[in-house]
Design a protein around this motif. Sequence first.
Motif, mmCIF file in Angstrom:
data_model
loop_
_atom_site.group_PDB
_atom_site.id
_atom_site.type_symbol
_atom_site.label_atom_id
_atom_site.label_comp_id
_atom_site.label_asym_id
_atom_site.label_seq_id
_atom_site.Cartn_x
_atom_site.Cartn_y
_atom_site.Cartn_z
ATOM 1 N N MET A 146 0.828 -1.201 0.000
ATOM 2 C CA MET A 146 0.000 0.000 0.000
ATOM 3 C C MET A 146 0.868 1.258 0.000
ATOM 4 O O MET A 146 0.578 2.232 -0.702
ATOM 5 C CB MET A 146 -0.927 0.005 1.214
ATOM 6 C CG MET A 146 -2.055 -1.006 1.176
ATOM 7 S SD MET A 146 -3.271 -0.679 -0.147
ATOM 8 C CE MET A 146 -2.739 -1.840 -1.400
ATOM 9 N N PHE A 150 0.566 4.125 -2.940
ATOM 10 C CA PHE A 150 0.150 5.485 -2.608
ATOM 11 C C PHE A 150 1.268 6.486 -2.894
ATOM 12 O O PHE A 150 1.010 7.607 -3.331
ATOM 13 C CB PHE A 150 -0.303 5.568 -1.149
ATOM 14 C CG PHE A 150 -1.720 5.115 -0.949
ATOM 15 C CD1 PHE A 150 -2.781 5.943 -1.256
ATOM 16 C CD2 PHE A 150 -1.995 3.843 -0.466
ATOM 17 C CE1 PHE A 150 -4.099 5.518 -1.096
ATOM 18 C CE2 PHE A 150 -3.302 3.406 -0.292
ATOM 19 C CZ PHE A 150 -4.354 4.242 -0.610
ATOM 20 N N GLU A 162 -7.314 12.822 -1.965
ATOM 21 C CA GLU A 162 -7.956 11.516 -2.190
ATOM 22 C C GLU A 162 -7.599 10.514 -1.097
ATOM 23 O O GLU A 162 -8.320 9.542 -0.864
ATOM 24 C CB GLU A 162 -7.524 10.955 -3.552
ATOM 25 C CG GLU A 162 -7.911 11.816 -4.738
ATOM 26 C CD GLU A 162 -6.824 12.815 -5.112
ATOM 27 O OE1 GLU A 162 -6.765 13.216 -6.280
ATOM 28 O OE2 GLU A 162 -6.032 13.194 -4.228
ATOM 29 N N ALA A 163 -6.465 10.738 -0.419
ATOM 30 C CA ALA A 163 -6.035 9.811 0.637
ATOM 31 C C ALA A 163 -7.043 9.752 1.781
ATOM 32 O O ALA A 163 -7.106 8.749 2.503
ATOM 33 C CB ALA A 163 -4.665 10.229 1.170
ATOM 34 N N PHE A 166 -9.352 6.827 1.147
ATOM 35 C CA PHE A 166 -8.699 5.538 1.325
ATOM 36 C C PHE A 166 -8.403 5.265 2.795
ATOM 37 O O PHE A 166 -8.433 4.109 3.235
ATOM 38 C CB PHE A 166 -7.416 5.488 0.500
ATOM 39 C CG PHE A 166 -7.657 5.419 -0.979
ATOM 40 C CD1 PHE A 166 -8.021 4.222 -1.577
ATOM 41 C CD2 PHE A 166 -7.541 6.549 -1.770
ATOM 42 C CE1 PHE A 166 -8.248 4.154 -2.942
ATOM 43 C CE2 PHE A 166 -7.768 6.488 -3.127
ATOM 44 C CZ PHE A 166 -8.128 5.288 -3.725
ATOM 45 N N LEU A 170 -8.970 1.838 4.851
ATOM 46 C CA LEU A 170 -7.828 1.033 5.250
ATOM 47 C C LEU A 170 -7.519 1.062 6.744
ATOM 48 O O LEU A 170 -6.956 0.106 7.276
ATOM 49 C CB LEU A 170 -6.588 1.475 4.466
ATOM 50 C CG LEU A 170 -6.580 1.078 2.986
ATOM 51 C CD1 LEU A 170 -5.376 1.662 2.261
ATOM 52 C CD2 LEU A 170 -6.589 -0.441 2.841
ATOM 53 N N THR A 188 -1.206 5.610 3.765
ATOM 54 C CA THR A 188 -2.081 6.333 2.836
ATOM 55 C C THR A 188 -1.563 7.753 2.634
ATOM 56 O O THR A 188 -0.834 8.032 1.674
ATOM 57 C CB THR A 188 -3.533 6.344 3.344
ATOM 58 O OG1 THR A 188 -3.569 6.835 4.694
ATOM 59 C CG2 THR A 188 -4.127 4.953 3.302
ATOM 60 N N ILE A 290 -13.194 4.311 -7.926
ATOM 61 C CA ILE A 290 -11.808 4.742 -7.744
ATOM 62 C C ILE A 290 -11.064 4.721 -9.075
ATOM 63 O O ILE A 290 -10.279 5.628 -9.382
ATOM 64 C CB ILE A 290 -11.114 3.857 -6.694
ATOM 65 C CG1 ILE A 290 -11.695 4.152 -5.301
ATOM 66 C CG2 ILE A 290 -9.604 4.082 -6.696
ATOM 67 C CD1 ILE A 290 -11.256 3.194 -4.233
ATOM 68 N N THR A 460 -7.438 13.553 6.766
ATOM 69 C CA THR A 460 -7.045 12.167 7.014
ATOM 70 C C THR A 460 -6.993 11.877 8.510
ATOM 71 O O THR A 460 -7.448 10.818 8.963
ATOM 72 C CB THR A 460 -5.671 11.874 6.380
ATOM 73 O OG1 THR A 460 -5.698 12.220 4.997
ATOM 74 C CG2 THR A 460 -5.323 10.405 6.497
#
Length: 499
Positions: A146, A150, A162-163, A166, A170, A188, A290, A460
């Motif tokens: 991952m 990323f 966009e993270a 995700f 995740l 991420t 996605i 995030t």
Amino acid sequence: MPQRKWEMPHTFIIIFFVVILAGLLTYMVPMGIFETEEVTYESQGTEHTRTVLIPETFEYVTDEQGEPVRDGVSLFEPFGEAGFLNYVFEGMVSGDKWGSAVGVVAFILIIGGAFGIIMRTKSIDQGILTVIDKTKGRESLIIPVMFFFFSLGGAVFGMGEEAIAFAIILIPLVIALGYDAITGVMITYVATQIGFATSWMNPFGVAIAQGVSDVPVLSGAPFRIGMWAVFTAAGIIYTMWYASKVKRDPRASYSIKANEYFRKHNQQQELKRSFTLGDTLVVLTLVLGIVWIIWGVIQDAYFIPEIATQFFTIGIVAGVIGVIFKLNNMRVNDIAESFSEGAQQLLPAALVVGMAKGIIIILGGDAADEPSVLNTMLYHAGGMIDNLPEILSASFILIFQSVINFFVVSGSGQAALTMPLIAPLSDIAGVSRQIAVLGFQLGDGLTNIIVPTSAALMGTLGAARIDWGTWFRFIIIFQLLMFGLAFVFVIIAVLINFS
């Protein structure tokens, strides 16, 4: 009586004190202004235009007596003007739908709402349980795989905001695998910013910086690809070391409260039902969505408005599937309620974006052709490069861009604001413009990992249920490691005359 343990101030408090500092600067530093011009450059076969400042046109704003104006900010201003107490509202409504602040605020809330719907179906939770069952004994592979992808996303198409989406998916997975929420943020968001900082082709960072600095766009790729590989490897090794320590002893985690939240959530989702056709369709909707987003960013340069709408579409389709297949007993009204709840969970992160933008507003804004304290700070900081040896000049550019990134987090905005000033000064200092661009991209990208003014970081962290103070205590050592590597590569670039 036991001593009270010191706590890191809340992010809102930290920003409030930074706003106070910005307000004090308006009484001490005179306002300056530049003239601007339009420059064009080609990137990936397409011609782009940016408005940039003309360094030699800087001048102080003066009063009738010819004295530089120090227009200290007032406590409060009516009629839509910006006083000290206006910083939250003015910050929230500043900008446009293409960027900070109002566009990013809307983006974060829509992302949160869309994933509120997706998570309400419980299909992702069922998918997590399936993944855990299928990966027993090989779960540690998720970290390097991952992190690599990323980081590649950050390098190739400037992945950032966009993270957030995700991370929502995740983080529960890595916690269920025995790691923690911080591990989820590392693989991420942090990975995307390492890719962003060391990219050889990022259209929102290095390409713009090279274009406005009159450096061939996408030149110097072999050096940068090698740099990306080293930084990415360092990030993977550090993350795996930390994650393995947490797996051995969960008390070693910096995000214990967040971990407990997700563990309780995961336990509640261990439902005695199979992975149904409806679950498969929800997951497939997310995967295809996605792919659609990645295609749009690479093919047509989709940005905040388009990506937000794409995620909203994914959420709506997932909700309809959930109602049709009665996933988790979903009803039509649950689509609206879960959207609201999801947006509410990311509301603090959205508020931070507006508050952080208020710092720039107090300083007079980030437009080079409008009077501001920031313009004066830029001009004088840039002038310090002139009289330094080459290695020190290149290192100063890295430091300078890192500091400016606290105020102007947008990579493209920072490139257009600072590179027209730094590039010609680097000529005088004997540093190639390619190295000046290198200092820009490393200073811009790496500080996105830690500054509380970064919308993507705060979004995030909001998704991970981690406050910025906790994040700072964890990330500071890694941040210093990244800066150490950055200085090494800047020095190597000077020694080999990277151009």
